[in-house]
Design a protein around this motif. Structure first.
Motif, PDB file in Angstrom:
ATOM      1  N   MET A  54      14.342  -3.649  23.688  1.00 55.87           N
ATOM      2  CA  MET A  54      13.242  -4.458  24.213  1.00 55.87           C
ATOM      3  C   MET A  54      12.342  -4.908  23.061  1.00 55.87           C
ATOM      4  SD  MET A  54      10.472  -3.344  27.113  1.00 55.87           S
ATOM      5  CE  MET A  54       9.175  -4.471  27.610  1.00 55.87           C
ATOM      6  N   THR A  55      12.069  -6.186  23.001  1.00 58.98           N
ATOM      7  CA  THR A  55      11.236  -6.708  21.923  1.00 58.98           C
ATOM      8  C   THR A  55       9.762  -6.522  22.247  1.00 58.98           C
ATOM      9  OG1 THR A  55      11.246  -8.905  22.939  1.00 58.98           O
ATOM     10  CG2 THR A  55      12.967  -8.436  21.311  1.00 58.98           C
ATOM     11  N   ASN A  56       8.963  -6.443  21.203  1.00 61.43           N
ATOM     12  CA  ASN A  56       7.525  -6.335  21.397  1.00 61.43           C
ATOM     13  C   ASN A  56       6.973  -7.640  21.936  1.00 61.43           C
ATOM     14  OD1 ASN A  56       7.343  -3.698  20.411  1.00 61.43           O
ATOM     15  ND2 ASN A  56       7.244  -4.421  18.299  1.00 61.43           N
ATOM     16  N   PRO A  57       5.966  -7.581  22.831  1.00 63.95           N
ATOM     17  CA  PRO A  57       5.386  -8.821  23.337  1.00 63.95           C
ATOM     18  C   PRO A  57       4.680  -9.575  22.224  1.00 63.95           C
ATOM     19  CG  PRO A  57       4.053  -6.927  23.995  1.00 63.95           C
ATOM     20  CD  PRO A  57       5.313  -6.388  23.380  1.00 63.95           C
ATOM     21  N   LYS A  58       4.604 -10.874  22.382  1.00 60.96           N
ATOM     22  CA  LYS A  58       3.872 -11.674  21.407  1.00 60.96           C
ATOM     23  C   LYS A  58       2.400 -11.269  21.433  1.00 60.96           C
ATOM     24  CE  LYS A  58       6.880 -15.728  21.543  1.00 60.96           C
ATOM     25  NZ  LYS A  58       6.944 -17.197  21.824  1.00 60.96           N
ATOM     26  N   PRO A  59       1.769 -11.213  20.276  1.00 65.54           N
ATOM     27  CA  PRO A  59       0.368 -10.798  20.256  1.00 65.54           C
ATOM     28  C   PRO A  59      -0.525 -11.799  20.976  1.00 65.54           C
ATOM     29  CG  PRO A  59       1.033 -11.642  18.109  1.00 65.54           C
ATOM     30  CD  PRO A  59       2.284 -11.520  18.930  1.00 65.54           C
ATOM     31  N   VAL A  60      -1.580 -11.274  21.543  1.00 64.78           N
ATOM     32  CA  VAL A  60      -2.599 -12.117  22.158  1.00 64.78           C
ATOM     33  C   VAL A  60      -3.272 -12.947  21.069  1.00 64.78           C
ATOM     34  CG1 VAL A  60      -4.878 -12.058  23.277  1.00 64.78           C
ATOM     35  CG2 VAL A  60      -3.034 -10.564  24.092  1.00 64.78           C
ATOM     36  N   LYS A  61      -3.451 -14.221  21.346  1.00 69.24           N
ATOM     37  CA  LYS A  61      -4.175 -15.115  20.426  1.00 69.24           C
ATOM     38  C   LYS A  61      -5.607 -15.247  20.942  1.00 69.24           C
ATOM     39  CE  LYS A  61      -1.008 -18.284  20.930  1.00 69.24           C
ATOM     40  NZ  LYS A  61      -0.241 -19.553  20.805  1.00 69.24           N
ATOM     41  N   LEU A  62      -6.540 -14.722  20.169  1.00 72.35           N
ATOM     42  CA  LEU A  62      -7.941 -14.667  20.583  1.00 72.35           C
ATOM     43  C   LEU A  62      -8.810 -15.550  19.699  1.00 72.35           C
ATOM     44  CD1 LEU A  62     -10.374 -13.416  22.146  1.00 72.35           C
ATOM     45  CD2 LEU A  62     -10.311 -11.539  20.481  1.00 72.35           C
ATOM     46  N   ALA A  63      -9.543 -16.465  20.318  1.00 77.06           N
ATOM     47  CA  ALA A  63     -10.534 -17.268  19.609  1.00 77.06           C
ATOM     48  C   ALA A  63     -11.911 -16.659  19.856  1.00 77.06           C
ATOM     49  CB  ALA A  63     -10.504 -18.711  20.087  1.00 77.06           C
ATOM     50  N   ILE A  64     -12.548 -16.208  18.799  1.00 79.18           N
ATOM     51  CA  ILE A  64     -13.924 -15.701  18.877  1.00 79.18           C
ATOM     52  C   ILE A  64     -14.832 -16.815  18.381  1.00 79.18           C
ATOM     53  CG2 ILE A  64     -15.559 -13.969  18.066  1.00 79.18           C
ATOM     54  CD1 ILE A  64     -13.202 -12.044  17.740  1.00 79.18           C
ATOM     55  N   VAL A  65     -15.646 -17.336  19.282  1.00 78.35           N
ATOM     56  CA  VAL A  65     -16.482 -18.500  18.996  1.00 78.35           C
ATOM     57  C   VAL A  65     -17.942 -18.063  19.098  1.00 78.35           C
ATOM     58  CG1 VAL A  65     -17.100 -20.839  19.722  1.00 78.35           C
ATOM     59  CG2 VAL A  65     -14.714 -20.043  19.925  1.00 78.35           C
ATOM     60  N   TYR A  66     -18.707 -18.281  18.022  1.00 80.07           N
ATOM     61  CA  TYR A  66     -20.078 -17.774  18.041  1.00 80.07           C
ATOM     62  C   TYR A  66     -21.039 -18.760  17.399  1.00 80.07           C
ATOM     63  CZ  TYR A  66     -20.244 -16.879  13.025  1.00 80.07           C
ATOM     64  OH  TYR A  66     -20.286 -17.055  11.669  1.00 80.07           O
TER      65      TYR A  66
END
Length: 202
Positions: free
Chosen positions: A1-13
């Protein structure tokens, strides 16, 4: 089983004097530790430069963060999850944040902001300075996008230790480094955001 793709997070401040910048940096570190791919982005300054120059602390913060890229619609399209951090201005998000949001009509119209998770953080000079309404108005915007709102709620003791705001991390801006309690609250919020986003991605 392959690892899930990482979450892509935009931190906007947006940060006038540095509090929300500190908050965003803590969040970015915690998100990376949780396995997310992170874009840390500041919104463009809309105040005239001659006004910024009249306040040493404001100008110093601008210079400190000169290397941080400005947020663009591309960052919003790229992300699976959003974390916004804004100071309170008369019970709502700073005008700089609202100006950035107003550039996103094209993405909204084509559904490219929908079905992504959204969480928010804020600060004010005093505990009753509008933190909750600022977070709520940001969440109203996310509802219009069709985003999935992820708040910390009361899901960790860190929320109580930092003041007990279930809507999102809320800091009393003192001009000093963030307290360990505030940092713990931010870390919990962003870990929860990453975890729930990963679960939704499958």
């Amino acid at each position: 089983m392959t690892n899930p793709k990482p979450v892509k997070l935009a931190i906007v401040y947006y940060s006038t004097y540095g509090t929300n910048h500190q908050m965003a940096e803590v969040a970015a570190e915690a998100a990376r530790e949780a396995g997310a791919e992170v874009r840390l982005r500041k919104v463009r300054e809309t105040a005239p430069q001659e006004v910024v120059n009249t306040q040493d602390a404001w100008k110093a913060q601008q210079e400190r963060t000169a290397d941080i890229p400005e947020a663009t619609p591309d960052d919003m399209e790229w992300a699976d999850a959003y974390l916004f951090s804004s100071p309170t201005r008369f019970g709502g998000a700073a005008s700089q944040v609202r100006a950035f949001i107003d550039t996103l009509g094209g993405l909204w119209a084509t559904g490219k902001l929908a079905n992504k998770t959204f969480s928010a953080m804020t600060s004010a000079q005093n505990p009753n300075g509008g933190q909750e309404t600022t977070l709520q108005t940001l969440y109203f915007t996310a509802m219009h996008w069709g985003s999935i709102i992820v708040t910390p709620g009361y899901t960790d003791p860190a929320i109580f230790a930092s003041g007990g705001n279930p809507y999102g991390a809320s800091v009393t801006a003192t001009g000093q480094p963030l307290s360990e309690e505030d940092k713990a609250s931010i870390r919990h919020q962003v870990r929860r955001l990453v975890e729930i986003t990963q679960n939704l991605k499958g």
